[in-house]
Write a protein that holds these residues in place. Structure first.
Motif, PDB file in Angstrom:
ATOM      1  N   THR A 246     -53.104  -2.455  -4.943  1.00 39.79           N
ATOM      2  CA  THR A 246     -52.342  -1.284  -5.342  1.00 39.79           C
ATOM      3  C   THR A 246     -51.025  -1.727  -5.962  1.00 39.79           C
ATOM      4  OG1 THR A 246     -51.308  -1.269  -3.182  1.00 39.79           O
ATOM      5  CG2 THR A 246     -53.218   0.138  -3.465  1.00 39.79           C
ATOM      6  N   GLY A 247     -50.408  -0.812  -6.665  1.00 35.53           N
ATOM      7  CA  GLY A 247     -49.076  -1.073  -7.186  1.00 35.53           C
ATOM      8  C   GLY A 247     -48.356   0.245  -7.349  1.00 35.53           C
ATOM      9  N   THR A 248     -47.090   0.250  -6.959  1.00 41.98           N
ATOM     10  CA  THR A 248     -46.299   1.454  -7.160  1.00 41.98           C
ATOM     11  C   THR A 248     -45.038   1.016  -7.896  1.00 41.98           C
ATOM     12  OG1 THR A 248     -47.146   2.296  -5.073  1.00 41.98           O
ATOM     13  CG2 THR A 248     -45.232   3.423  -6.020  1.00 41.98           C
ATOM     14  N   ALA A 249     -44.969   1.427  -9.133  1.00 43.48           N
ATOM     15  CA  ALA A 249     -43.858   0.945  -9.947  1.00 43.48           C
ATOM     16  C   ALA A 249     -42.738   1.964  -9.917  1.00 43.48           C
ATOM     17  CB  ALA A 249     -44.329   0.723 -11.379  1.00 43.48           C
ATOM     18  N   GLN A 250     -41.586   1.506  -9.403  1.00 47.49           N
ATOM     19  CA  GLN A 250     -40.446   2.409  -9.385  1.00 47.49           C
ATOM     20  C   GLN A 250     -40.023   2.691 -10.802  1.00 47.49           C
ATOM     21  OE1 GLN A 250     -37.338   0.712  -7.069  1.00 47.49           O
ATOM     22  NE2 GLN A 250     -38.548   0.759  -5.198  1.00 47.49           N
ATOM     23  N   VAL A 251     -39.802   3.961 -11.070  1.00 47.40           N
ATOM     24  CA  VAL A 251     -39.347   4.302 -12.403  1.00 47.40           C
ATOM     25  C   VAL A 251     -37.837   4.254 -12.365  1.00 47.40           C
ATOM     26  CG1 VAL A 251     -39.209   6.102 -14.104  1.00 47.40           C
ATOM     27  CG2 VAL A 251     -41.333   5.685 -12.881  1.00 47.40           C
ATOM     28  N   VAL A 252     -37.321   3.211 -12.974  1.00 46.50           N
ATOM     29  CA  VAL A 252     -35.924   3.205 -13.337  1.00 46.50           C
ATOM     30  C   VAL A 252     -34.995   3.727 -12.270  1.00 46.50           C
ATOM     31  CG1 VAL A 252     -34.348   3.918 -15.119  1.00 46.50           C
ATOM     32  CG2 VAL A 252     -36.803   3.906 -15.550  1.00 46.50           C
ATOM     33  N   ARG A 253     -34.569   2.886 -11.378  1.00 47.27           N
ATOM     34  CA  ARG A 253     -33.416   3.376 -10.655  1.00 47.27           C
ATOM     35  C   ARG A 253     -32.306   2.410 -10.867  1.00 47.27           C
ATOM     36  NH1 ARG A 253     -36.590   6.163  -5.842  1.00 47.27           N
ATOM     37  NH2 ARG A 253     -37.728   7.364  -7.365  1.00 47.27           N
TER      38      ARG A 253
ATOM     39  N   GLU B 244     -49.046   7.577 -14.936  1.00 48.38           N
ATOM     40  CA  GLU B 244     -47.596   7.676 -15.078  1.00 48.38           C
ATOM     41  C   GLU B 244     -47.057   8.736 -14.123  1.00 48.38           C
ATOM     42  OE1 GLU B 244     -46.075   8.138 -19.033  1.00 48.38           O
ATOM     43  OE2 GLU B 244     -47.205   6.412 -19.787  1.00 48.38           O
ATOM     44  N   HIS B 245     -46.018   8.392 -13.424  1.00 53.50           N
ATOM     45  CA  HIS B 245     -45.355   9.317 -12.501  1.00 53.50           C
ATOM     46  C   HIS B 245     -46.340   9.915 -11.521  1.00 53.50           C
ATOM     47  CE1 HIS B 245     -42.206   8.742 -15.341  1.00 53.50           C
ATOM     48  NE2 HIS B 245     -42.951   9.232 -16.299  1.00 53.50           N
ATOM     49  N   GLY B 246     -47.355   9.119 -11.192  1.00 54.64           N
ATOM     50  CA  GLY B 246     -48.415   9.633 -10.309  1.00 54.64           C
ATOM     51  C   GLY B 246     -48.029   9.572  -8.855  1.00 54.64           C
ATOM     52  N   GLY B 247     -47.050   8.727  -8.527  1.00 57.65           N
ATOM     53  CA  GLY B 247     -46.668   8.568  -7.139  1.00 57.65           C
ATOM     54  C   GLY B 247     -47.241   7.285  -6.587  1.00 57.65           C
ATOM     55  N   HIS B 248     -47.714   7.309  -5.366  1.00 55.34           N
ATOM     56  CA  HIS B 248     -48.156   6.090  -4.693  1.00 55.34           C
ATOM     57  C   HIS B 248     -49.445   5.549  -5.306  1.00 55.34           C
ATOM     58  CE1 HIS B 248     -50.196   3.836  -1.406  1.00 55.34           C
ATOM     59  NE2 HIS B 248     -49.045   3.179  -1.558  1.00 55.34           N
ATOM     60  N   GLY B 249     -49.477   4.235  -5.570  1.00 51.61           N
ATOM     61  CA  GLY B 249     -50.572   3.595  -6.281  1.00 51.61           C
ATOM     62  C   GLY B 249     -51.932   3.811  -5.664  1.00 51.61           C
ATOM     63  N   GLY B 250     -52.038   3.498  -4.357  1.00 52.11           N
ATOM     64  CA  GLY B 250     -53.347   3.530  -3.740  1.00 52.11           C
ATOM     65  C   GLY B 250     -53.975   4.910  -3.797  1.00 52.11           C
ATOM     66  N   SER B 251     -53.211   5.918  -3.420  1.00 49.91           N
ATOM     67  CA  SER B 251     -53.817   7.236  -3.267  1.00 49.91           C
ATOM     68  C   SER B 251     -54.083   7.917  -4.608  1.00 49.91           C
ATOM     69  CB  SER B 251     -52.908   8.123  -2.403  1.00 49.91           C
ATOM     70  OG  SER B 251     -51.602   8.126  -2.943  1.00 49.91           O
TER      71      SER B 251
ATOM     72  N   TYR C 164     -38.881  11.343 -18.390  1.00 51.94           N
ATOM     73  CA  TYR C 164     -38.876  12.795 -18.267  1.00 51.94           C
ATOM     74  C   TYR C 164     -39.070  13.227 -16.819  1.00 51.94           C
ATOM     75  CZ  TYR C 164     -43.843  11.800 -19.011  1.00 51.94           C
ATOM     76  OH  TYR C 164     -45.092  11.285 -18.952  1.00 51.94           O
ATOM     77  N   ARG C 165     -39.542  12.331 -15.992  1.00 49.51           N
ATOM     78  CA  ARG C 165     -39.597  12.634 -14.568  1.00 49.51           C
ATOM     79  C   ARG C 165     -39.205  11.371 -13.817  1.00 49.51           C
ATOM     80  NH1 ARG C 165     -45.319  15.012 -13.400  1.00 49.51           N
ATOM     81  NH2 ARG C 165     -45.789  13.957 -15.349  1.00 49.51           N
ATOM     82  N   TYR C 166     -38.910  11.467 -12.586  1.00 54.35           N
ATOM     83  CA  TYR C 166     -38.418  10.292 -11.861  1.00 54.35           C
ATOM     84  C   TYR C 166     -39.388   9.781 -10.806  1.00 54.35           C
ATOM     85  CZ  TYR C 166     -34.087  10.886 -14.302  1.00 54.35           C
ATOM     86  OH  TYR C 166     -33.148  10.953 -15.295  1.00 54.35           O
ATOM     87  N   ARG C 167     -40.634  10.289 -10.852  1.00 53.40           N
ATOM     88  CA  ARG C 167     -41.581   9.795  -9.861  1.00 53.40           C
ATOM     89  C   ARG C 167     -42.126   8.431 -10.262  1.00 53.40           C
ATOM     90  NH1 ARG C 167     -45.094  14.943  -9.754  1.00 53.40           N
ATOM     91  NH2 ARG C 167     -46.770  13.482  -9.345  1.00 53.40           N
ATOM     92  N   ASP C 168     -42.647   7.710  -9.274  1.00 56.15           N
ATOM     93  CA  ASP C 168     -43.129   6.350  -9.538  1.00 56.15           C
ATOM     94  C   ASP C 168     -44.441   6.367 -10.328  1.00 56.15           C
ATOM     95  OD1 ASP C 168     -41.004   5.588  -8.060  1.00 56.15           O
ATOM     96  OD2 ASP C 168     -42.134   5.190  -6.226  1.00 56.15           O
ATOM     97  N   HIS C 169     -44.701   5.255 -11.027  1.00 59.27           N
ATOM     98  CA  HIS C 169     -46.004   5.065 -11.661  1.00 59.27           C
ATOM     99  C   HIS C 169     -46.968   4.492 -10.627  1.00 59.27           C
ATOM    100  CE1 HIS C 169     -44.197   5.891 -15.417  1.00 59.27           C
ATOM    101  NE2 HIS C 169     -43.579   4.721 -15.560  1.00 59.27           N
TER     102      HIS C 169
END
Lengths: 363, 608
Positions: free
Chosen positions: B525-532, B572-579, B546-551
């Motif tokens: 899995t991977g959860t990429a933080q979008v820009v903080r 994109e901006h899907g949230g947690h990778g695994g789920s 355009y949104r701040y949720r993780d990839h």
């Protein structure tokens, strides 16, 4: 005084008159074709004709047998010029064929035509096979001729390279080639051409095909041919009259002052005018061949035949192209197409012919 | 040598040859005179008629483009007959009259049309394309009024037909009328003329030379008002060559459905060859939309869409890889003997470096973890330690060995490089030295690192196939291209593969949702933080998300021994990778087996 009179009498005046008539027809057509678009061309052509006449007189006055002694220097000068034009020549539309000095430009490949005729004639008069040449005799001249031909191909100028090859072949046929050797050469050529094609890579073939296609615009070449055919055909028996050819004046006809100038003659002067021009050429060539037959030495005769073949090929290919029975290749119509280098070389040839004709009365 | 030679009477020797030459001249000149006679006297009337209003028109005939097929020969891009509206500028006496009439008849923009015709006046007999691919009704309307429309004609032609609309639209690309810029770029090649179609993106652009074919032409005669009378000469166009892709249309559909209408990308690849079986990028577009007269508003809307539907995210989308990157860091650690796979590290839920505290995603900590456990549970603290020991230079070097930080080399245009940061890069880019903390963040795939889904597919394939790095490819005609063998012992690769199996099958695995009782699946899995914190500072207007949720990332392969398929999904901006991304990958893997079974059945039926 008497001696002077004899000199004058022995000049082939018929030949000079024929050439002058052809030049006159050419000037009229050139005027008609360029007066509205580029009137400067007409004046320039007149200057070239004057320069050409001086050339002609020089070569007439000079004993043509000198040429036989300097055929190697002539050949080498030609090679140097051809190499120089590849390096220093002006790039026009992707080809390096011209040296340009201000308004004037010069094309060394035109000069190569006559120097190669002289080289072959000298070689042919020095080395003679009793039964004609065999393949071994031809190997050396083949090498000698292929060097300038390859240089011209590199410019690239397929038309000139092709015509030089044809002229050389023609002179050697006149000199004589043994029958068995001739058959061997012909079969070699006919086998190696398609075989070579098979061995080429696909992209190489494409390049060659693109190279063979002389037109810039993918649709251009048959457009030229069709417009030229319309121009000629619509001239009908009597022509549309001087300065009244619609194809020419409305500029439907491309290249009408260079490669397609015959169409201008045929449109404005009709079948009568065009066939008179064709007959003038026939007269010129017949005279040259006759002088060749009568020449006092082997070298003179071979030069005459070479120059005759040169004119035959140029006239026939250029006119056939305008008539749409040959593909479009850039071959000028002698004495008529605009172009200084070709005119100079043509006049030079006439000078040499006059010299050969005149000197047969002296020795 | 032989003085005798010169003394042979020349006249005798050359008379015969001279006469032969004269005979040849006679023949050649007779041909010329005969032909002149034929053209000027016999056919003179005909040519005079042609010249009176110069009635010859010449026109190119478009060659049908080659088709684009999937790996089983299913046609993805076809041709269908169409009608083009054409004007010959010189034959139009009153431009205003004609264009306003056309505007009334078929709704053509009269100003645009008039501009095109006026521009064409410079080459008065070269046809100008007023509208490509007009409808049958419009064609009928124009045909019925043809007497009122001098110089206007309808030309039958062929038009692209993207059979499955937006399916694989980014892979196929689209064609369009050649632009001034493209025309200049191909000047001197004698290939294109104004009004020609040219591939603009995707395979249409990549394989333009094969697909294009060779134009034919038609030379015809027109009457006084420019209507065609008679074809004088015609050459048939040579159709373009078909191009076969490695894409399986069925898997492409499955992958596209699995992503639904979320923004992101899916790549399915054969790890042992690099063949791409499916490549999806969303949002997409209906490729057929770009055919025919495309309204400027529509085009502007597509180009300015903040979701960038024209971009192929599989090879142009750059994302931080998140925890997927840990696989590569782990391999780097093993290869450089920085870690002992069985050695345990204690994760209290954070890692202190100087005055800064770096958190694990699991705040309460993982306790004692070894390498395998760290991968299975995606422990950040373990990789902070490892990153610190390795240093950024070694991480970068290993990532580059895997092909990250440069285009993968697939046969598709405009691929991007991604980014593997280094000390030198940061100094050049920001004029500030590299911070130790940035190494830690890089080690868990956050921060500056950027990768494309296709790069991950390529690198991961090498990890799971025994260490062979293949260039991904999409043209069936190409053979596998092995770039290199990874300098990693087989036993290390097996450790990593085992851990990736654990990600899916272990009770504590982050990718448990992908587990399937039928097939063995490994993944990460991977959860990429979008820009903080770090990245947001450098963002200019365009980069602000355009949104701040993780990839959400997931990469999965199956079966674990000798993998046949590897799937990468990013939402994109899907949230947690695994789920989020996990189920997408699972759908595609199951789809792959379903298709395989289907094909096997077909084969066994065929055998009977």
């Amino acid at each position: 005084m008497k001696r002077y009179q004899k000199v004058i009498n022995n000049i082939d005046r018929g030949l000079i008159v024929t050439v002058l008539l052809i030049i006159l027809v050419g000037l009229l057509c050139l005027y008609s074709a360029t007066r509205t678009v580029n009137p400067g061309i007409f004046t320039k052509q007149i200057l070239w004709i004057l320069l050409g006449s001086i050339c002609m007189i020089i070569f007439f006055a000079m004993d043509y047998r000198i040429l036989k002694n300097i055929y190697w220097p002539l050949y080498l000068i030609t090679l140097i010029l051809l190499v120089c034009v590849l390096v220093f020549g002006r790039d026009i539309a992707g080809a390096r064929r011209w040296f340009t000095f201000g308004q004037v430009s010069f094309q060394p490949s035109e000069l190569a035509k006559i120097t190669l005729i002289i080289w072959i004639a000298s070689y042919g008069s020095i080395k003679k096979g009793i039964q004609g040449y065999n393949i071994r005799d031809l190997a050396f001249p083949f090498l000698i001729i292929s060097v300038p031909v390859i240089l011209i191909l590199l410019e690239p100028d397929l038309g000139t390279a092709g015509i030089i090859t044809l002229i050389a072949t023609g002179i050697f046929l006149v000199i004589g080639i043994q029958r068995s050797s001739l058959i061997a050469i012909l079969s070699m050529v006919s086998v190696s051409l398609p075989a070579g094609w098979l061995f080429l890579k696909d992209y190489q073939r494409k390049r060659i095909l693109a190279f063979l296609d002389p037109s810039q615009d993918p649709l251009g070449s048959s457009y030229c041919t069709i417009q030229s055919k319309i121009a000629i055909g619509s001239g009908r028996l009597l022509g549309k009259g001087f300065l009244h050819g619609t194809q020419t004046q409305l500029r439907f006809l491309p290249e009408h002052h260079t490669d397609f100038i015959f169409s201008v003659v045929a449109e404005e002067w009709g079948f009568i005018g065009a066939s008179i021009l064709v007959l003038l050429y026939l007269l010129l060539i017949t005279k040259i061949i006759y002088i060749g037959i009568k020449a006092k030495d082997r070298f003179g005769a071979l030069v005459c035949f070479g120059i005759a073949i040169y004119f035959i090929l140029h006239v026939f290919i250029n006119i056939s192209m305008a008539l749409g029975i040959m593909p479009v290749v850039g071959v000028p119509l002698p004495f008529i197409s605009y172009g200084g280098s070709s005119l100079l070389v043509n006049m030079m040839c006439i000078g040499i012919i006059l010299s050969i004709s005149w000197r047969r009365f002296i020795f | 040598m032989k003085p005798r030679v010169e003394s042979i009477p020349i006249e005798m020797e050359f008379r015969k040859k001279g006469i032969l030459l004269l005979a040849l001249v006679g023949v050649l000149f007779s041909i010329i005179l005969g032909r002149l006679m034929y053209m000027q006297v016999i056919k003179g009337e005909y040519y005079a008629g042609l010249s009176r209003n110069n009635r010859i028109r010449i026109m190119g005939i478009r060659a049908p483009r080659g088709r684009i097929l999937d790996r089983n020969g299913i046609v993805l891009a076809d041709n269908r007959p169409s009608y083009d509206l054409i004007a010959i500028p010189n034959d139009i006496p009153n431009i205003h009259y004609v264009t306003s009439k056309l505007s009334r008849l078929i709704g053509l923009d009269p100003k645009e049309a008039a501009k095109k015709i006026r521009k064409g006046k410079r080459r008065p007999y070269t046809p100008v394309y007023l509208a490509r691919d007009i409808t049958f009704e419009n064609m009928a309307r124009v045909e019925s009024e043809t007497y009122e429309l001098p110089g206007i004609s309808i030309d039958p032609s062929t038009e692209r037909d993207y059979v499955y609309k937006d399916l694989a639209c980014h892979v196929l690309g689209f064609v369009g009328e050649i632009s001034k810029k493209e025309l200049d770029a191909h000047r001197g090649e004698k290939k294109y003329a104004i009004g020609d179609l040219i591939g603009k993106s995707g395979i249409e652009l990549e394989c333009e030379d094969e697909l294009r074919g060779k134009k034919g032409k038609k030379i015809f005669e027109v009457d006084a008002i420019g209507r065609r009378q008679k074809v004088l000469e015609e050459s048939i166009p040579t159709p373009g060559k078909d191009v076969m892709l490695t894409i399986d249309k069925r898997l492409q559909v499955i992958a596209s459905d699995a992503l639904r209408d979320r923004t992101g990308a899916v790549v399915a690849i054969v790890p042992s060859t690099g063949e791409v079986l499916a490549m999806v990028s969303k949002p997409g577009f209906d490729t057929n939309m770009f055919l025919g007269p495309i309204a400027p508003e529509v085009w502007q809307k597509v180009v300015n869409d903040p979701m960038h539907p024209l971009e192929n995210r599989a090879l142009r989308g750059q994302y931080p890889p998140g925890s997927i990157f840990k696989i590569f860091v782990a391999l780097a650690g093993l290869t450089d003997n920085v870690i002992d796979p069985s050695k345990e590290i204690f994760c209290p839920g954070y890692f202190d470096l100087g005055s800064k505290r770096f958190l694990c995603w699991k705040r309460q900590g993982h306790g004692d973890v070894n390498l395998k456990r760290a991968i299975i549970e995606s422990c950040d603290v373990y990789f902070y330690h490892l990153g610190k020991d390795l240093g950024i230079d070694r991480i970068k070097a290993f990532a580059n060995i895997l092909g990250l930080g440069r285009p993968t080399g697939i046969e598709l245009p405009n691929e991007v490089s991604g980014l593997i940061p280094s000390q030198g890069w940061k100094l050049r880019r920001f004029h500030r030295p590299w911070q130790k903390g940035e190494t830690l963040i890089t080690a868990i795939g956050q921060g500056y690192v950027l990768v494309t889904p296709l790069q991950i597919a390529k690198a991961m394939s090498a990890v799971v196939n025994g260490g062979f790095l293949y260039t991904p490819r999409i043209l069936a005609s190409d053979s596998p291209r092995l770039e290199k063998q990874l300098p990693v012992p087989r036993s290390y690769l097996d450790i990593i593969k085992g851990a990736m199996r654990g990600v899916v099958e272990d009770p504590h695995g982050t990718g448990r949702i992908v587990r399937d009782p039928m097939f063995s699946i490994g993944g990460k899995t991977g959860t990429a933080q979008v820009v903080r914190k770090i990245v947001s500072k450098r963002s200019d207007e365009k980069d602000i998300p355009y949104r701040y949720r993780d990839h959400a990332w997931f990469v999965g392969f199956s079966p674990v021994e000798n993998p046949e398929i590897l799937v990468v999904a990013v939402v994109e901006h899907g949230g947690h990778g695994g789920s989020i991304a996990g189920p997408v990958v699972k759908d595609v893997i199951k789809g792959y087996y379903f298709i395989k079974e289907l094909d096997n059945e077909k084969i066994s039926k065929g055998n009977k």
